[in-house]
Design a protein around this motif. Structure first.
Motif, short mmCIF file in Angstrom:
data_model
loop_
_atom_site.label_atom_id
_atom_site.label_comp_id
_atom_site.label_asym_id
_atom_site.label_seq_id
_atom_site.Cartn_x
_atom_site.Cartn_y
_atom_site.Cartn_z
N ARG A 174 12.05 79.02 41.42
CA ARG A 174 12.72 78.63 39.78
C ARG A 174 13.96 80.31 39.81
O ARG A 174 14.59 79.63 38.86
CB ARG A 174 11.98 78.87 39.38
N GLU A 180 18.78 75.01 40.23
CA GLU A 180 18.77 74.24 39.80
C GLU A 180 19.39 72.71 40.42
O GLU A 180 18.78 71.52 40.55
CB GLU A 180 19.46 73.88 38.42
N TYR A 184 16.76 70.25 42.41
CA TYR A 184 16.54 69.10 41.15
C TYR A 184 17.68 68.45 41.39
O TYR A 184 16.97 67.26 40.24
CB TYR A 184 16.64 69.72 40.32
N ASN A 185 18.48 68.48 42.55
CA ASN A 185 19.37 67.42 42.50
C ASN A 185 18.56 66.29 44.10
O ASN A 185 18.26 66.97 44.06
CB ASN A 185 21.26 67.89 43.11
N PRO B 31 8.30 62.53 33.66
CA PRO B 31 9.83 63.04 34.65
C PRO B 31 9.59 64.26 35.10
O PRO B 31 9.98 64.82 35.46
CB PRO B 31 10.85 62.91 34.06
N GLU B 32 8.29 65.18 34.32
CA GLU B 32 8.56 66.74 34.03
C GLU B 32 7.32 66.49 35.00
O GLU B 32 8.02 67.88 36.65
CB GLU B 32 8.30 67.36 32.26
N ARG B 34 6.79 64.41 37.56
CA ARG B 34 8.21 64.39 39.09
C ARG B 34 9.02 65.03 38.88
O ARG B 34 8.56 65.56 40.85
CB ARG B 34 8.60 62.92 38.11
N LYS B 35 9.31 65.71 38.49
CA LYS B 35 10.30 67.09 38.82
C LYS B 35 9.16 68.03 39.48
O LYS B 35 10.13 68.76 40.78
CB LYS B 35 11.07 67.92 37.93
N GLU B 36 8.19 68.41 39.06
CA GLU B 36 7.54 68.97 39.57
C GLU B 36 6.85 69.16 40.64
O GLU B 36 6.96 69.60 41.93
CB GLU B 36 6.16 69.55 39.18
N ASN B 38 8.51 67.41 42.61
CA ASN B 38 9.56 67.35 43.79
C ASN B 38 9.59 68.50 44.54
O ASN B 38 9.31 68.67 45.45
CB ASN B 38 10.15 66.83 43.58
N LEU B 39 9.70 69.59 43.28
CA LEU B 39 9.42 70.83 43.53
C LEU B 39 8.32 71.15 44.44
O LEU B 39 9.14 72.25 45.75
CB LEU B 39 9.83 71.81 42.90
N GLN B 42 9.12 70.33 47.90
CA GLN B 42 9.89 70.97 49.24
C GLN B 42 9.69 72.45 49.55
O GLN B 42 10.03 72.86 50.34
CB GLN B 42 11.42 70.66 47.10
#
Lengths: 185, 285
Positions: A174, A180, A184-185, B31-32, B34-36, B38-39, B42
């Motif tokens: 992060r 970002e 995040y895209n 959504p938070e 979901r973002k986590e 996703n990160l 990766q």
């Protein structure tokens, strides 16, 4: 057989001794099959490599369990790969030209390259011990084995250490410039 | 429960079905989370790829180390061609030797005891043709030359590898099943006795019944038993009659092929899908 007791773990961790043992014990059989089909030494090496990569990927799947001897499993995969290789080759030039066409048309994914660079940077900023824990964890090695390999007192400690290291890694990711946009895209 | 604690298990696919359902419902609403996920996915993928790369480089090193001193690499198995090379060289040497020594051999045949009381003339060197050998010598030479020359017999020998089965094609033959088109071949049927050729040409009919969708005919490809990657010859096969989803087909070709074992493949003309693989043999004349 000189192959170590757990060659799957050796493959998962990219252990050189394991790969050498598998080569010594099993490559001659692979070479013979390939040559019997009219292939070359290089074809045999490709099959050997692909079989190891198949095992690497499969062994990372949930629920993977080796139900036969490793040599039987490995040679079974090789036999399939040899069949596929010559069936594909038999299907002649079309395959090759289509492959080349797809490669030629494939755009260079600069975003993926930058993302990889970002991840590499974050990983390098981790301490050596955290890198070891996470490497083993992401290879799908169990916490019991991680504890044993790294000399931790218990499985519970290995879990906690992994948790701390992963939190640290996520924070480092992060903190990288461009995080970002890239992730995040 | 704290869903963040289950991200690892979710990504690794280790959640039980009921846990999975709960987790996915939570992701759909948050959504938070979901973002986590996703990160972390990766990150997981990156480390897994790093592991693959590490393994690949180790395999590469081991392969290279074990290949030092072996120069076979990209060439086909060398003993296949070495045999042919030595065979060719032997034939050449035998033929050359016979050719060079032929006159003296004839003269030596002249010597034997048939010539009672006649002292044999000295050997005539090949370089002095102006000295005519005795008439009997000519007769004997004629006799010798009427016999099949030694090198002809050797040169006519057929390479047994031309008749060797190709395991790769044999396995394809046994496993061949067309997805949409099913072929029942009536000709050629494989026979060990093989086809006879006339003046270097062999007449073979390719005929049978095709069940399935044959929109625009069939294609025949013929391969040698050694190179199954490139067809030697390609021909269209004629559809003779169509009834509902069945079609009879048949074409006769005069193939200019040397004696040996050949494989053939029948493909649909529309999408070049292989629907049949077979073989035939052409005998020595």
């Amino acid at each position: 057989m000189k192959t170590p007791i757990d060659p799957i773990a050796g493959i998962r961790s990219g252990d050189r001794h394991t790969i050498q043992s598998i080569w010594t014990d099993l490559f001659p059989a692979v070479r013979k099959w390939v040559k019997d089909c009219g292939g070359t030494e290089d074809d045999a090496k490709d099959v050997f490599q692909d079989a190891l990569m198949v095992i690497y990927d499969k062994s990372g799947s949930p629920g993977f369990q080796l139900t036969s001897k490793f040599s039987t499993y490995f040679l079974g995969i090789c036999r399939n790969l040899v069949g596929n290789l010559f069936q594909k080759r038999y299907r002649r030039d079309v395959t090759l030209s289509e492959d080349l066409k797809s490669i030629a048309e494939e755009p260079i994914d600069y975003v993926a390259k930058d993302r990889k660079k970002l991840m590499d940077n974050a990983r390098k900023q981790l301490g050596q011990d955290c890198q070891q824990v996470l490497d083993l964890f992401f290879q799908g090695i169990s916490m019991v084995e991680i504890a044993a390999k790294l000399g931790f007192a218990s499985e519970g400690y290995a879990k906690r250490r992994k948790h701390q290291c992963k939190e640290r890694l996520v924070d480092l990711v992060r903190s990288q410039p461009g995080f970002e946009e890239l992730l995040y895209n | 429960m704290d869903h963040k604690d289950h991200i690892d298990d979710y990504i690794a696919g280790n959640l039980a079905p009921d846990q999975l359902q709960v987790f996915e419902e939570a992701m759909a609403q948050d959504p938070e989370l979901r973002k986590e996920v996703n990160l972390q996915r990766q990150i997981f993928d990156h480390f897994r790829d790093a592991g693959r790369q590490r393994l690949l480089s180790v395999i590469d090193e081991v392969t290279k180390e074990n290949s030092i001193g072996k120069k076979e690499s990209t060439q086909p198995p060398p003993n296949r061609f070495r045999w042919l090379k030595w065979f060719g060289l032997s034939v050449f040497l035998i033929a050359a030797t016979w050719f060079i020594w032929r006159p003296s051999a004839v003269q030596e045949e002249y010597v034997p005891s048939k010539q009672e009381g006649v002292f044999p003339p000295p050997p005539v060197p090949r370089e002095t043709p102006e000295e005519e050998p005795p008439a009997e010598t000519n007769e004997l030479r004629a006799n010798v030359e009427e016999k099949p020359p030694m090198e002809e017999g050797l040169l006519a020998a057929v390479d047994p590898r031309d008749f060797a089965v190709n395991p790769s094609m044999e396995s394809l033959m046994t496993g061949m099943r067309g997805d949409e088109v099913d072929i029942e071949l009536t000709s050629p049927t494989f026979s060990e006795s093989g086809f006879k050729s006339k003046k270097g040409r062999t007449t073979i009919s390719f005929a049978g019944i095709a069940t399935g969708l044959i929109n625009d005919g069939l294609i025949l490809q013929i391969f040698s038993n050694r190179d199954i990657n490139r067809p030697l010859q390609t021909y269209p096969i004629e559809i003779t009659e169509t009834l509902e989803d069945k079609a009879t087909f048949g074409s006769t070709f005069q193939l200019k092929l040397k004696p040996g074992l050949y494989y053939f493949s029948i493909l649909t003309a529309s999408d070049e899908a292989e629907v049949y693989i077979g073989k035939f043999k052409i005998d020595q004349p």
